[in-house]
Design a protein around this motif. Structure first.
Motif, PDB file in Angstrom:
ATOM      1  N   PRO A 155       0.791  -1.230   0.000  1.00 25.31           N
ATOM      2  CA  PRO A 155       0.000   0.000   0.000  1.00 25.31           C
ATOM      3  C   PRO A 155       0.825   1.284   0.000  1.00 25.31           C
ATOM      4  O   PRO A 155       0.350   2.341  -0.398  1.00 25.31           O
ATOM      5  CB  PRO A 155      -0.832  -0.095   1.286  1.00 25.31           C
ATOM      6  N   HIS A 156       2.101   1.183   0.447  1.00 24.40           N
ATOM      7  CA  HIS A 156       2.939   2.381   0.499  1.00 24.40           C
ATOM      8  C   HIS A 156       3.257   2.923  -0.886  1.00 24.40           C
ATOM      9  O   HIS A 156       3.430   4.115  -1.070  1.00 24.40           O
ATOM     10  CB  HIS A 156       4.276   2.082   1.188  1.00 24.40           C
ATOM     11  N   SER A 157       3.421   1.992  -1.847  1.00 26.85           N
ATOM     12  CA  SER A 157       3.915   2.435  -3.151  1.00 26.85           C
ATOM     13  C   SER A 157       2.824   2.416  -4.225  1.00 26.85           C
ATOM     14  O   SER A 157       3.122   2.424  -5.408  1.00 26.85           O
ATOM     15  CB  SER A 157       5.082   1.548  -3.585  1.00 26.85           C
ATOM     16  N   PRO A 211       2.398   5.147   9.785  1.00 28.34           N
ATOM     17  CA  PRO A 211       0.988   4.939   9.426  1.00 28.34           C
ATOM     18  C   PRO A 211       0.382   3.610   9.887  1.00 28.34           C
ATOM     19  O   PRO A 211      -0.826   3.415   9.759  1.00 28.34           O
ATOM     20  CB  PRO A 211       1.027   4.969   7.883  1.00 28.34           C
ATOM     21  N   HIS A 212       1.198   2.672  10.458  1.00 26.57           N
ATOM     22  CA  HIS A 212       0.724   1.292  10.689  1.00 26.57           C
ATOM     23  C   HIS A 212      -0.173   1.124  11.916  1.00 26.57           C
ATOM     24  O   HIS A 212       0.008   0.182  12.698  1.00 26.57           O
ATOM     25  CB  HIS A 212       1.927   0.349  10.811  1.00 26.57           C
ATOM     26  N   ILE A 213      -1.162   1.999  12.078  1.00 30.36           N
ATOM     27  CA  ILE A 213      -2.010   1.959  13.281  1.00 30.36           C
ATOM     28  C   ILE A 213      -2.862   0.694  13.385  1.00 30.36           C
ATOM     29  O   ILE A 213      -3.265   0.306  14.469  1.00 30.36           O
ATOM     30  CB  ILE A 213      -2.943   3.192  13.364  1.00 30.36           C
ATOM     31  N   SER A 257      11.254  -7.163   8.102  1.00 28.81           N
ATOM     32  CA  SER A 257      11.926  -6.435   7.009  1.00 28.81           C
ATOM     33  C   SER A 257      11.754  -4.924   7.121  1.00 28.81           C
ATOM     34  O   SER A 257      12.697  -4.168   7.026  1.00 28.81           O
ATOM     35  CB  SER A 257      11.356  -6.875   5.655  1.00 28.81           C
ATOM     36  N   HIS A 258      10.508  -4.450   7.288  1.00 28.87           N
ATOM     37  CA  HIS A 258      10.309  -2.997   7.343  1.00 28.87           C
ATOM     38  C   HIS A 258       9.648  -2.572   8.654  1.00 28.87           C
ATOM     39  O   HIS A 258       9.104  -3.397   9.391  1.00 28.87           O
ATOM     40  CB  HIS A 258       9.590  -2.478   6.090  1.00 28.87           C
ATOM     41  N   ASP A 259       9.708  -1.283   8.916  1.00 31.99           N
ATOM     42  CA  ASP A 259       9.343  -0.724  10.212  1.00 31.99           C
ATOM     43  C   ASP A 259       7.836  -0.704  10.479  1.00 31.99           C
ATOM     44  O   ASP A 259       7.277   0.332  10.839  1.00 31.99           O
ATOM     45  CB  ASP A 259       9.872   0.721  10.253  1.00 31.99           C
ATOM     46  N   ALA A 260       7.165  -1.854  10.325  1.00 33.37           N
ATOM     47  CA  ALA A 260       5.705  -1.860  10.429  1.00 33.37           C
ATOM     48  C   ALA A 260       5.190  -2.162  11.832  1.00 33.37           C
ATOM     49  O   ALA A 260       4.040  -1.873  12.144  1.00 33.37           O
ATOM     50  CB  ALA A 260       5.130  -2.889   9.450  1.00 33.37           C
ATOM     51  N   PHE A 261       6.034  -2.754  12.690  1.00 31.35           N
ATOM     52  CA  PHE A 261       5.501  -3.335  13.929  1.00 31.35           C
ATOM     53  C   PHE A 261       5.757  -2.501  15.192  1.00 31.35           C
ATOM     54  O   PHE A 261       5.792  -3.036  16.284  1.00 31.35           O
ATOM     55  CB  PHE A 261       6.034  -4.762  14.105  1.00 31.35           C
ATOM     56  N   GLY A 298      12.848   1.152   6.289  1.00 34.64           N
ATOM     57  CA  GLY A 298      12.093   2.209   6.958  1.00 34.64           C
ATOM     58  C   GLY A 298      10.601   1.967   7.037  1.00 34.64           C
ATOM     59  O   GLY A 298      10.121   0.845   6.874  1.00 34.64           O
ATOM     60  N   LEU A 299       9.845   3.049   7.277  1.00 35.56           N
ATOM     61  CA  LEU A 299       8.383   2.948   7.441  1.00 35.56           C
ATOM     62  C   LEU A 299       7.697   2.445   6.178  1.00 35.56           C
ATOM     63  O   LEU A 299       6.628   1.855   6.230  1.00 35.56           O
ATOM     64  CB  LEU A 299       7.816   4.312   7.848  1.00 35.56           C
ATOM     65  N   ALA A 300       8.295   2.713   5.010  1.00 35.45           N
ATOM     66  CA  ALA A 300       7.791   2.137   3.757  1.00 35.45           C
ATOM     67  C   ALA A 300       8.899   1.241   3.209  1.00 35.45           C
ATOM     68  O   ALA A 300      10.045   1.671   3.132  1.00 35.45           O
ATOM     69  CB  ALA A 300       7.468   3.236   2.752  1.00 35.45           C
ATOM     70  N   PRO A 301       8.578  -0.028   2.891  1.00 40.42           N
ATOM     71  CA  PRO A 301       9.647  -0.915   2.424  1.00 40.42           C
ATOM     72  C   PRO A 301      10.192  -0.448   1.082  1.00 40.42           C
ATOM     73  O   PRO A 301       9.447  -0.294   0.127  1.00 40.42           O
ATOM     74  CB  PRO A 301       8.954  -2.275   2.284  1.00 40.42           C
ATOM     75  N   ASP A 302      11.491  -0.179   1.001  1.00 39.55           N
ATOM     76  CA  ASP A 302      12.025   0.316  -0.265  1.00 39.55           C
ATOM     77  C   ASP A 302      13.229  -0.479  -0.755  1.00 39.55           C
ATOM     78  O   ASP A 302      13.694  -0.281  -1.860  1.00 39.55           O
ATOM     79  CB  ASP A 302      12.405   1.802  -0.140  1.00 39.55           C
ATOM     80  N   SER A 348       1.861  -7.786   7.489  1.00 37.58           N
ATOM     81  CA  SER A 348       1.974  -6.449   8.079  1.00 37.58           C
ATOM     82  C   SER A 348       1.011  -5.456   7.451  1.00 37.58           C
ATOM     83  O   SER A 348       0.275  -4.767   8.155  1.00 37.58           O
ATOM     84  CB  SER A 348       3.404  -5.938   7.934  1.00 37.58           C
ATOM     85  N   ASP A 349       0.994  -5.372   6.115  1.00 34.02           N
ATOM     86  CA  ASP A 349       0.239  -4.306   5.456  1.00 34.02           C
ATOM     87  C   ASP A 349      -0.967  -4.790   4.666  1.00 34.02           C
ATOM     88  O   ASP A 349      -1.719  -3.976   4.123  1.00 34.02           O
ATOM     89  CB  ASP A 349       1.172  -3.545   4.484  1.00 34.02           C
ATOM     90  N   THR A 350      -1.141  -6.089   4.545  1.00 35.43           N
ATOM     91  CA  THR A 350      -2.233  -6.597   3.714  1.00 35.43           C
ATOM     92  C   THR A 350      -2.509  -8.064   4.035  1.00 35.43           C
ATOM     93  O   THR A 350      -1.769  -8.681   4.802  1.00 35.43           O
ATOM     94  CB  THR A 350      -1.875  -6.420   2.224  1.00 35.43           C
TER      95      THR A 350
HETATM   96 ZN   LIG Z   1       4.137  -0.866   5.867  1.00 36.83          ZN
END
Ligand SMILES: [Zn+2]
Length: 327
Positions: free
Chosen positions: A78-80, A144-146, A210-214, A239-243, A300-302
């Motif tokens: 969802p980040h990208s 944003p990972h509320i 992997s990314h800063d989601a948790f 980071g906060l968005a996996p890049d 994490s995101d989906t």
């Molecule tokens: Zn994320």
């Protein structure tokens, strides 16, 4: 006989390939038939949500009075997310649009459509206005990972009930009743999750993904003592968005964490490539530290099309507890 068996095998393999292709295609977006159905006018409120996680919450509250649709498919990061053909039309049909806000939907084209729609509600921004102390920042960026803290995510229920009731006043009682039921269910889920982690030894609860989601997850579910810092309980190279853009410092930071807390397992995420975790394992091995990546991915995101938010959170708890309980 042998050639018959060969033909049967080829048929089976081709069918399997076709099934996997269909699964991949339809896993990425709403199936054409359900999208056509959603676009067809009826007496229901057409609700567009940016992510499957938001869509799941809205669907639970709206019930049969709404036609819910997720803009992003279940396997999308969802980040990208960038707009694709047909997205404009979805926005023009939707009576209401729900998004996460807090910087999650950050592509310029998507932000522009969200701003232009007359009834867009950013759930995270609404929660932040009411309870700013709940929202985490990381190096000057809002996290944003509320949704990974159920006690925060359930605060999105009231704004959803209010907006649906405003658009569809005769359904107010319906939305309020379903909102209350959803709140009860999420409260029970939140307590169940807290209890599950209480049975895990404190020295095991050090999470690397992997990314800063948790961050929200760690703050809510891994904290045991009043004055302890939950920040020690979670670490990620990206980071906060996996890049996938990794600096040497990021890797060093995670390897030091791994060494300090004797972390033996690293957890991959379903929507993020495992390259950064593999690099960490490799460098750690060269330093004489043995760690491994678990076979089961965290969500994490989906989540998968057929799943729900509740199933996603339970899956995460089960994957973590199983790995941390094993000797
Ligand atoms: Zn994320």
């Amino acid at each position: 006989m042998a050639s018959n068996q060969g033909a049967t095998l080829r048929f089976f393999i081709n069918s399997l390939k076709y099934f996997l292709i269909c699964l991949t295609l339809y896993g990425c977006q709403a199936s054409p038939s359900s999208l056509e159905e959603w676009k067809t006018p009826n007496d229901k409120i057409k609700v567009l949500s940016t992510t499957p996680i938001i869509n799941d919450l809205v669907r639970r509250i709206g019930g049969e009075r709404i036609d819910p649709l997720s803009l992003m498919g279940s396997s999308i990061d969802p980040h990208s997310y960038e707009l694709v053909k047909g997205d404009d039309e979805k926005f023009s049909i939707a009576h209401v649009v729900f998004c996460n806000g807090l910087g999650l939907e950050h592509s310029a084209s998507l932000k522009s459509l969200l701003t232009q729609h007359p009834h867009t509600l950013a759930l995270g921004d609404t929660i932040r206005q009411k309870n700013p102390e709940l929202i985490l920042q990381n190096q000057g960026q809002v996290d944003p990972h509320i949704w990974l803290d159920v006690s925060i995510w359930k605060q999105a229920i009231t704004p959803i009930v209010s907006l649906l009731s405003e658009i569809d006043p005769s359904g107010q009682e319906h939305y309020e009743m379903r909102g209350l039921k959803t709140e009860e269910e999420l409260t029970a889920l939140d307590s169940w999750m807290q209890n599950q982690f209480l049975s895990i030894a404190s020295d095991k609860k050090y999470l690397i993904t992997s990314h800063d989601a948790f961050n929200y997850f760690a703050r809510r579910y891994f904290l045991e003592e009043e004055n302890a810092s939950w920040k020690e309980r979670f670490c990620a190279p990206e980071g906060l968005a996996p890049d996938g853009q990794l600096g040497f410092r990021d890797l060093e930071r995670v390897i030091t964490y791994l060494e300090q807390h004797h972390v033996e397992v690293l957890f991959p995420e379903a929507n993020v490539a495992q390259d950064s975790l593999k690099k960490i394992i490799e460098i750690a091995y060269q330093k004489g530290i043995t760690a491994q990546i678990t076979t089961q991915e965290l969500l994490s995101d989906t989540f998968a099309d057929e799943e729900s938010y509740e199933a996603m959170m339970k899956h995460n708890v089960e994957v973590l507890c199983k790995a941390w309980r094993s000797p």
